[in-house]
Scaffold this active site. Structure first.
Site, short mmCIF file in Angstrom:
data_model
loop_
_atom_site.label_atom_id
_atom_site.label_comp_id
_atom_site.label_asym_id
_atom_site.label_seq_id
_atom_site.Cartn_x
_atom_site.Cartn_y
_atom_site.Cartn_z
N GLY A 6 56.81 64.78 54.23
CA GLY A 6 55.56 64.64 54.72
C GLY A 6 55.96 63.47 55.76
O GLY A 6 55.48 61.75 55.29
N LEU A 7 56.47 63.67 56.90
CA LEU A 7 56.91 62.39 57.74
C LEU A 7 55.94 61.79 58.47
O LEU A 7 55.18 62.28 59.38
CB LEU A 7 58.15 63.37 58.21
CG LEU A 7 59.49 63.15 57.91
CD1 LEU A 7 60.55 63.74 59.23
CD2 LEU A 7 59.82 61.93 57.38
N SER A 8 55.70 60.48 57.76
CA SER A 8 54.51 59.71 58.62
C SER A 8 55.00 58.83 60.08
O SER A 8 53.87 58.40 60.65
CB SER A 8 53.59 59.35 57.93
OG SER A 8 54.37 57.62 57.33
N GLY A 9 55.77 58.56 60.75
CA GLY A 9 56.62 58.16 61.50
C GLY A 9 56.57 56.25 61.13
O GLY A 9 57.32 55.38 62.34
N GLY A 10 56.99 56.90 59.58
CA GLY A 10 56.62 54.62 58.53
C GLY A 10 58.30 55.42 58.30
O GLY A 10 59.07 56.06 57.98
N VAL A 11 58.40 53.65 58.03
CA VAL A 11 60.28 53.61 56.80
C VAL A 11 59.80 54.19 55.98
O VAL A 11 60.90 54.55 55.38
CB VAL A 11 60.04 51.94 57.60
CG1 VAL A 11 59.65 51.02 56.38
CG2 VAL A 11 61.57 51.82 56.66
N SER A 13 58.73 57.06 54.90
CA SER A 13 58.24 58.00 54.48
C SER A 13 60.03 58.58 55.10
O SER A 13 60.66 59.97 54.18
CB SER A 13 57.53 59.26 55.38
OG SER A 13 57.03 58.66 57.05
N CYS A 99 42.32 61.12 51.09
CA CYS A 99 42.86 61.38 51.33
C CYS A 99 43.67 62.64 50.88
O CYS A 99 44.22 63.18 51.13
CB CYS A 99 43.62 60.74 52.65
SG CYS A 99 44.98 60.94 53.61
N CYS A 200 42.85 54.70 57.39
CA CYS A 200 45.12 55.56 56.70
C CYS A 200 44.45 56.47 57.92
O CYS A 200 46.08 56.70 58.53
CB CYS A 200 44.20 56.23 55.78
SG CYS A 200 42.86 57.01 55.40
#
Length: 395
Positions: A6-11, A13, A99, A200
């Site tokens: 799940g790539l969330s756009g944070g460091v 993930s 979530c 979130c």
């Protein structure tokens, strides 16, 4: 092994995807879009577009397939509507816990498995280990992350054995500085990106601003209660059973307007939570005033002055049996049984010594030391050492 991250756009993930690739797994990046209503984000912020672009750049850098899946409708139904409903009732929900249970490790996980993945990985600071019992059955253990400052096991407190069996948390063995260091070394665009703040799923919008979409502001009174209230000084009765004592210790005091003094106004009790001191607009006190009770029917907020105000503290809490969840089903208490545990009633709270009790009429948690601001609707989670074994919604 084929693994969806799940790539969330944070460091977190981003490094999760990198570590799995280094271990020789076939990695697919999947970005989950949870929100599409620009009317409640701050004008110059559109966090999901920025996050999705960062996730794409990470996937390109690592050379892994990437796609975006839109889960905003499901999210609205399972998380957002639940939040509005809970706040309306005067409870304090935790959307992050929901979530994980309802979206990331349910529908998102099923989507990932339908793409042929065997496991789903996320950037949570937690760990999963498995052992085999005497019958040969595999048991999955949800453990705290190695980084005490970032441990996120609490947010995973509602996961089941089945969900844990397919979950991976590779950065759970690392500290946040180590994760950032890896991202820098690998030239990942997210290396210096700040952790997301706020809700979130929407980003930096404040909770009251968000709630005002559906919950109508309505002026009410703020009533201050004082230390000399008789309720705080009455002797504890004699109890016929432990259950009777726990019912007494976990019960809320029902304050009335005449118990105190009106000191201000607010725009709706539903926008506040127990233990809150900010945003009340109260002056003229040595110490901050904290919310100790919300009367939803009459739209009154009751407050007390100072962090040690007696009305903030309770020794026990109750959970309805229908809201008790065991991560470790094999450890579930039977009626009349009890267990010594470590527990917390909110994220980042240090673990506290407690005893849990199971009765036919409900589940109770009694703390060694009284706890501040126990809020209905929040999740209490209990641990043995660093293993989270169960949780429940505070009633």
């Amino acid at each position: 092994m084929k693994i969806v991250v799940g790539l969330s756009g944070g460091v977190d993930s981003s490094v999760t995807a990198y570590l799995l690739q280094q271990q020789g797994h076939e990695v697919i990046g999947l970005f989950m879009r949870n929100w599409n209503d620009a009317s409640v984000t701050l004008e110059d912020e559109c966090p999901w577009i920025e996050d999705s672009n960062d996730a794409l750049l990470v996937a390109q850098k690592l050379g892994i397939p990437f796609q975006v899946i839109d889960m905003s409708e499901l999210y609205k139904e399972r998380i957002v509507d639940y939040m509005f409903d809970e706040y309306q009732k005067g409870r304090t929900p935790n959307p992050d816990v929901l979530c994980n249970r309802e979206v990331k490790f349910d529908v998102f996980m099923k989507t990932a498995l339908s793409l042929g993945a065997e496991k789903v990985a996320t950037g949570h600071y937690a760990r999963v280990h498995s052992t085999t019992d005497e019958n040969g059955k595999e048991i999955f253990h949800l453990l705290a992350g190695k980084d005490n400052n970032k441990d996120q096991s609490y947010f995973l407190c509602q996961l089941s054995q089945d969900q844990l069996s397919k979950a991976l948390f590779p950065i759970g063995e690392l500290t946040k500085p180590e994760v950032r260091e890896i991202a820098k070394e690998q030239g990942l665009v997210t290396a210096d990106k700040k952790d997301s703040q706020g809700l979130c799923f929407i980003g930096k919008v404040s909770l009251p601003t968000f709630l005002q979409q559906q919950l109508v502001p309505k002026e009410g009174e703020i009533v201050e209660i004082f230390n000399d209230l008789a309720e705080y000084h009455k002797p504890q009765p004699n109890f016929n059973s432990k259950q009777e004592e726990l019912e007494y210790l976990s019960a809320n005091i029902n304050y009335k307007k005449e118990d105190g003094k009106v000191i201000g106004k607010h725009q709706g009790a539903q926008f506040f939570t127990i233990g809150q001191s900010k945003g009340l607009g109260i002056g003229g006190h040595k110490e901050s005033c904290f919310i100790i009770h919300r009367d939803m029917e009459n739209n009154i907020l009751f407050v007390g002055e100072g962090k040690s105000f007696p009305g903030l503290y309770k020794k026990a809490l109750k959970i309805d049996n229908s809201e008790v969840h065991w991560v470790r089903e094999d450890l579930r208490l039977k009626n009349g049984e009890l267990m010594d545990v470590m527990a917390r009633i909110r994220y980042r709270q240090p673990l506290e010594k407690a005893t849990i009790y199971q009765f036919e009429e409900g589940f109770f948690m009694e703390f060694e030391n009284p706890q501040s601001a126990i809020a209905e609707g929040q999740f209490a989670a209990w641990y043995i050492d660093d293993e989270l074994i169960g949780s429940g919604v505070i009633s």
